[in-house]
Design an enzyme around this catalytic site. Structure first.
Site, PDB file in Angstrom:
ATOM      1  N   ASN A  12       0.870  -1.180   0.000  1.00  0.00           N
ATOM      2  CA  ASN A  12       0.000   0.000   0.000  1.00  0.00           C
ATOM      3  C   ASN A  12       0.903   1.225   0.000  1.00  0.00           C
ATOM      4  OD1 ASN A  12      -1.808   2.040   0.469  1.00  0.00           O
ATOM      5  ND2 ASN A  12      -2.351   1.394   2.548  1.00  0.00           N
ATOM      6  N   TRP A  13       0.979   1.885  -1.158  1.00  0.00           N
ATOM      7  CA  TRP A  13       1.922   3.013  -1.287  1.00  0.00           C
ATOM      8  C   TRP A  13       1.390   4.288  -0.632  1.00  0.00           C
ATOM      9  CZ3 TRP A  13       3.782   2.770  -7.138  1.00  0.00           C
ATOM     10  CH2 TRP A  13       4.433   1.547  -7.345  1.00  0.00           C
ATOM     11  N   LYS A  14       0.114   4.287  -0.260  1.00  0.00           N
ATOM     12  CA  LYS A  14      -0.503   5.492   0.327  1.00  0.00           C
ATOM     13  C   LYS A  14      -0.248   6.684  -0.613  1.00  0.00           C
ATOM     14  CE  LYS A  14      -0.147   3.288   4.782  1.00  0.00           C
ATOM     15  NZ  LYS A  14      -0.017   3.376   6.225  1.00  0.00           N
TER      16      LYS A  14
ATOM     17  N   HIS B 205      -9.514   1.306   5.066  1.00  0.00           N
ATOM     18  CA  HIS B 205      -8.225   1.464   5.752  1.00  0.00           C
ATOM     19  C   HIS B 205      -8.416   2.408   6.946  1.00  0.00           C
ATOM     20  CE1 HIS B 205      -4.083   2.561   6.575  1.00  0.00           C
ATOM     21  NE2 HIS B 205      -3.737   1.462   5.921  1.00  0.00           N
TER      22      HIS B 205
ATOM     23  N   GLU C 243      -6.755   4.803   7.939  1.00  0.00           N
ATOM     24  CA  GLU C 243      -6.544   6.222   7.603  1.00  0.00           C
ATOM     25  C   GLU C 243      -7.785   6.806   6.941  1.00  0.00           C
ATOM     26  OE1 GLU C 243      -2.856   5.565   5.538  1.00  0.00           O
ATOM     27  OE2 GLU C 243      -1.959   5.033   7.465  1.00  0.00           O
TER      28      GLU C 243
ATOM     29  N   GLU D 102      -5.078  -4.767  10.835  1.00  0.00           N
ATOM     30  CA  GLU D 102      -4.025  -3.766  11.020  1.00  0.00           C
ATOM     31  C   GLU D 102      -4.266  -3.008  12.332  1.00  0.00           C
ATOM     32  OE1 GLU D 102      -2.115  -2.481   7.037  1.00  0.00           O
ATOM     33  OE2 GLU D 102      -3.938  -1.310   7.278  1.00  0.00           O
TER      34      GLU D 102
ATOM     35  N   GLY E  93       2.888   2.470  10.777  1.00  0.00           N
ATOM     36  CA  GLY E  93       3.843   3.559  10.593  1.00  0.00           C
ATOM     37  C   GLY E  93       4.599   3.933  11.858  1.00  0.00           C
TER      38      GLY E  93
ATOM     39  N   SER F 108       3.766  -2.022  10.290  1.00  0.00           N
ATOM     40  CA  SER F 108       5.232  -2.082  10.426  1.00  0.00           C
ATOM     41  C   SER F 108       5.824  -3.438  10.033  1.00  0.00           C
ATOM     42  CB  SER F 108       5.658  -1.687  11.844  1.00  0.00           C
ATOM     43  OG  SER F 108       5.259  -0.354  12.121  1.00  0.00           O
TER      44      SER F 108
ATOM     45  N   GLY G 206       2.976  -1.067   4.299  1.00  0.00           N
ATOM     46  CA  GLY G 206       3.002   0.354   3.951  1.00  0.00           C
ATOM     47  C   GLY G 206       4.415   0.788   3.607  1.00  0.00           C
ATOM     48  N   GLY G 207       5.086   1.431   4.563  1.00  0.00           N
ATOM     49  CA  GLY G 207       6.400   2.045   4.339  1.00  0.00           C
ATOM     50  C   GLY G 207       7.402   1.158   3.605  1.00  0.00           C
TER      51      GLY G 207
END
Ligand code: 13P
Length: 259
Positions: free
Chosen positions: A12-14, A102, A104, A174, A180, A220, A241-242
């Site tokens: 997930n590149w956000k 998600h 977010e 999640e 993150g 993470s 993610g990251g």
């Protein structure tokens, strides 16, 4: 991960990567992954909307078996919804997976269970697979309310959907406190919560659907912790993610079984 469920590793590149950067990372990733990786895992990437057409073109013209994903969509087919993208538009780009709900989107954009349920249905209607995200806050975890939260998000998210369709879906557990932050759930905690989520799916849709649905862990996930998380019985992949923003890190997660 149970033998019958093929793991799904999703990036997930956000809100990262313009379409030039996206093309570059996809090409780098394609050099690092091989047939054995694609045989062992399904791999999806979820770039921002502005990158989807460029990424689709690279994946198809270079025959890269990475599956295209989106990060969210609207539930209506079309209409006066400024700034939104419909599931039909994504289907036309050969998008296979759509992240829905998600944390977010829930926390920053106020998406609630009812809307998320409508999106899950809209994505399924367009022959794509929803990745329904669920997870508790740190306050809920400390108040011993994590399971209650996951149960209600699953029950509400899956409302009115047939068992067959539920069995084809993906749920991503999640924990919000792990996103993150570098604070990963321990493998035992992640396993316990993913097993609990599977039990909730069984309550809603029966044992067969619960045994078939894939449940990812997210929060993470990095090359160093991927193997210990992904070898748990009820964890069928990762929503990353990251670490998915770097082709080397992401491919090392996809190759977790070799660590
Ligand atoms: P991080 O891997 O950066 O913690 O993000 C997890 C996530 O939110 C994936 O959807």
């Amino acid at each position: 991960m149970a033998a019958s469920r093929k793991p799904l590793i999703s990036g997930n590149w956000k809100m990262h990567m313009n379409h030039f950067e996206a093309i570059q990372i996809v090409q780098t990733l394609s050099y690092q992954l091989d047939e054995n990786d694609y045989g062992a895992c399904d791999v999806s990437i979820h770039p921002p909307f502005t990158d989807l057409r460029s990424v689709q073109t690279v994946l198809e013209s270079d025959r890269i078996p990475v599956l295209l994903g989106a990060q969210h969509c609207h539930f209506e087919e079309k209409g006066a919804f400024t700034g939104e993208v419909s599931p039909g538009m994504l289907e036309k780009l050969n998008v296979k997976y759509v992240i829905v709900g998600h944390s977010e989107r829930r926390e920053v954009f106020g998406e609630e269970d009812e809307m998320i349920n409508a999106k899950v249905k809209a994505v399924l209607k367009h022959s794509m697979t929803p990745i329904l995200c669920v997870g508790e806050t740190i306050e809920e975890r400390e108040a011993d309310k994590a399971q209650e939260k996951i149960q209600s998000q699953i029950q509400n998210g899956l409302k009115g959907i047939g068992k067959e369709r539920i069995s084809s879906m993906v749920i991503a557990y999640e924990p919000i406190w792990a996103i993150g932050t570098g604070m990963t759930a321990t493998p035992a905690d992640a396993q316990e919560m993913c097993a609990f989520a599977r039990g909730c799916v069984k309550d809603v849709a029966g044992n067969a659907a619960g045994d078939t649905i894939r449940i990812q862990y997210g929060g993470s996930v990095k090359p160093v912790n991927a193997a210990e998380l992904l070898t748990q019985e009820d964890i069928d992949g990762a929503l990353v993610g990251g670490a998915s923003l770097d082709a080397e890190n992401f491919s090392r997660i996809v190759k977790y079984r070799l660590h």
